[in-house]
Design a protein around this motif. Structure first.
Motif, PDB file in Angstrom:
ATOM      1  N   ARG A 213       0.836  -1.143   0.182  1.00 14.49           N
ATOM      2  CA  ARG A 213       0.017   0.091   0.096  1.00 14.49           C
ATOM      3  C   ARG A 213       0.796   1.347   0.057  1.00 14.49           C
ATOM      4  N   ARG A 238     -11.355  -5.976  11.689  1.00 15.08           N
ATOM      5  CA  ARG A 238     -10.940  -4.917  12.498  1.00 15.08           C
ATOM      6  C   ARG A 238      -9.352  -5.441  12.453  1.00 15.08           C
ATOM      7  N   GLN A 241      -8.319  -3.469   9.259  1.00 19.43           N
ATOM      8  CA  GLN A 241      -8.361  -2.143   9.388  1.00 19.43           C
ATOM      9  C   GLN A 241      -7.356  -1.583  10.060  1.00 19.43           C
ATOM     10  N   ASP A 242      -6.790  -2.239  11.158  1.00 20.74           N
ATOM     11  CA  ASP A 242      -5.801  -1.490  12.016  1.00 20.74           C
ATOM     12  C   ASP A 242      -4.471  -1.742  11.290  1.00 20.74           C
ATOM     13  N   ASP A 245      -5.840  -0.872   6.783  1.00 16.19           N
ATOM     14  CA  ASP A 245      -6.915   0.046   6.647  1.00 16.19           C
ATOM     15  C   ASP A 245      -7.381  -0.194   5.025  1.00 16.19           C
ATOM     16  N   THR A 247     -10.787   1.125   2.172  1.00 17.52           N
ATOM     17  CA  THR A 247     -11.797   2.157   1.844  1.00 17.52           C
ATOM     18  C   THR A 247     -13.040   1.571   1.655  1.00 17.52           C
ATOM     19  N   THR A 270     -16.977  -1.565  11.012  1.00 15.44           N
ATOM     20  CA  THR A 270     -15.761  -0.693  10.691  1.00 15.44           C
ATOM     21  C   THR A 270     -16.098   0.508  10.048  1.00 15.44           C
ATOM     22  N   ARG A 272     -16.831   1.278   7.245  1.00 14.68           N
ATOM     23  CA  ARG A 272     -16.449   1.493   5.748  1.00 14.68           C
ATOM     24  C   ARG A 272     -17.713   0.720   4.817  1.00 14.68           C
TER      25      ARG A 272
END
Length: 523
Positions: A213, A238, A241-242, A245, A247, A270, A272
């Motif tokens: 990323r 989760r 996401q941590d 991350d 979108t 989340t 999202r």
């Protein structure tokens, strides 16, 4: 939709019990909310999401909007629908394209979630929309992942960048970075980067995904999650996401038979949005995610908008106009019938389309028993006919039907049934094309529809109702000659034999009437 089938059945049964009540008490609302809570928990929806959802439903159901509603049961269904839309993300979220191409989309998720197949589905969907996507094989860990991506790209008809053989060989960060540069050189406007996954969340996987990323700076990071993963979906989401991350979320394997409710929790937990859904193994089994439409499907309210969009994509408008003209001129042939069925098959699974109709849950058993291969068998029968036989089905005598049955691997009975269905369909559509209402086999004409024609009321026979034989004969003779009886139109008398408005006293029968009476009596 198979994944949420059990949840849909449970909710439908709950609402069915409400419809018998004209007014809902607090006990009725509590009982309904309790059943909804059980249904959601049985479907693997996360506990914190269930608590929040049922709390909002109960608060609104006990409020004025239900107590003052003309139909409280329908109002409760509406409340559940609105709250379900909210936990699914509220509004549809579309892909955000870069102002300066290429748009970079990175896929992340656990191994087995379906990232590689989904990369091909997304690329094909974008290509249909006029984009020129390229797939980048940055999953160099899983055995044969690069080969699989190349096969999927060939099936989707899109380009692929795969400089490394994979199977543990190569640097995925370098491949991803070089893939973006290659796309810029070849003028591809979308880059889809397939990354490696693991059987479980670990630090090495997260670090590799985070490095990719950072190297490519994607416009979108899509977290692909298996809808059948169960309660672990929340913990996995989760962790990603941590660690990385993302979108947006993509739900895969929504055609499975698992409970799948945990996937509904991801957007709520989340924050999202769910952006796409994969509904089958084919590359075309892919669609943008609409929270309102998914909520309607779960509540068995149908998804007519998606059905219309699929029909518009599969059917040619000009061809449909020509077929309508053929219906009205009685020139619809078996060739046209075959073409319509092939277009219908291009829309996808018939079962899925029927499942989008409101109330499809009540036809669950019939849908399960429906054989998709029936269309293929019908095509084989028609294709075994000669051109003349397709244009003029009346040519199909016994020997021709036997030849067609042998050529298509079917029975004469099946050929007869096909011809009969074709004739019924042509007759019904001709009626519709002329503005009439079809006469559905086994049901008769649709009530209330006469195709623009007024029903013909049988005229009652006019005649005297007099109890006096002599008077009745005289009045019938007057009716036959078009005269008036007793000062009123003949036949308009009362139930007592007197003409409407008949006059008595000095204004008795005229000389002509008396002469007619004497003639009838033979005097």
């Amino acid at each position: 939709m198979a994944t949420f089938g059990n949840l849909s059945d449970r909710l439908a049964e709950t609402f069915k019990n409400l419809r018998t009540k004209g007014k809902l008490s607090a006990a009725d609302v509590d009982g309904t909310v309790r059943e909804i809570r059980r249904a959601l928990l049985d479907a693997d929806v996360a506990l914190e999401v269930v608590k929040d959802f049922t709390g909002k439903v109960r608060e609104r159901a006990l409020g004025d909007e239900v107590s003052k509603a003309l139909n409280p049961a329908q109002q409760v269904v509406q409340i559940v629908n609105e709250e379900l839309i909210q936990i699914l993300g509220g509004q549809q979220r579309r892909l955000e394209f870069a102002k300066k191409p290429p748009t970079i989309i990175m896929l992340a998720g656990l191994q087995g979630a379906g990232k590689t197949t989904l990369a091909g589905k997304l690329a094909k969907w974008l290509a249909k929309d006029g984009h020129t996507p390229i797939l980048v094989a940055a999953d160099l860990q899983r055995p044969n992942a690069v080969t699989q991506l190349e096969v999927v790209a060939a099936q989707a008809g899109v380009a692929v960048y795969a400089p490394e053989p994979g199977n543990g060989v190569g640097n995925p960060v370098k491949v991803a970075r070089d893939g973006v540069k290659f796309a810029q050189q070849k003028l591809h406007d979308v880059v889809i980067v397939d990354t490696a996954g693991r059987l479980g969340v670990d630090a090495e996987m997260m670090k590799q995904a985070a490095d990719i990323r950072k190297a490519i700076d994607p416009d979108e990071v899509l977290f692909v999650i298996d809808a059948m993963i169960g309660q672990d979906a929340v913990a996995t989401a989760r962790a990603f996401q941590d660690g990385v991350d993302f979108t947006g979320v993509v739900l895969s394997k929504l055609d499975g038979d698992a409970r799948g409710g945990a996937a509904l929790s991801v957007a709520s937990i989340t924050g999202r949005p769910i952006m796409f859904a994969s509904t089958g193994e084919g590359l075309d089994d892919f669609e943008p995610f609409h929270p309102d439409r998914m909520a309607s499907r779960i509540l068995d309210l149908g998804d007519i908008l998606t059905l219309i969009e699929q029909a518009q994509g599969a059917f040619d408008e000009e061809e449909a106009r020509k077929i309508a003209e053929k219906f009205s001129t009685d020139s619809f042939t078996l060739d046209d019938f075959l073409g319509q069925m092939q277009q219908l098959r291009n829309m996808g699974s018939i079962k899925k389309m029927m499942g989008m109709l409101p109330g499809a849950g009540a036809m669950k058993q019939q849908l399960e028993n429906f054989d998709e291969r029936e269309i293929v068998r019908t095509e084989a029968i028609i294709q075994s006919m000669t051109k003349a036989e397709r244009v003029t089905p009346k040519l199909l005598n016994g020997s021709r039907r036997l030849r067609i049955a042998r050529g298509s691997g079917s029975s004469v009975t099946e050929v007869n049934q096909l011809v009969q269905r074709f004739e019924q369909a042509a007759k019904m559509m001709k009626t519709v094309a002329k503005g009439g209402m079809p006469n559905i086999p086994g049901m008769g004409p649709i009530p209330g529809g006469m195709g623009g024609k007024r029903p013909q009321v049988q005229q009652k026979k006019k005649g005297s109702k007099s109890g006096n034989p002599a008077k009745r004969a005289a009045e019938n003779a007057a009716i036959a000659s078009g005269e008036k009886v007793g000062g009123a139109v003949a036949g308009g008398g009362s139930g007592f034999g007197l003409g409407g408005g008949a006059k008595t006293g000095a204004d008795g029968p005229s000389a002509e009437e008396m002469a007619a009476l004497q003639k009838m009596l033979g005097r």
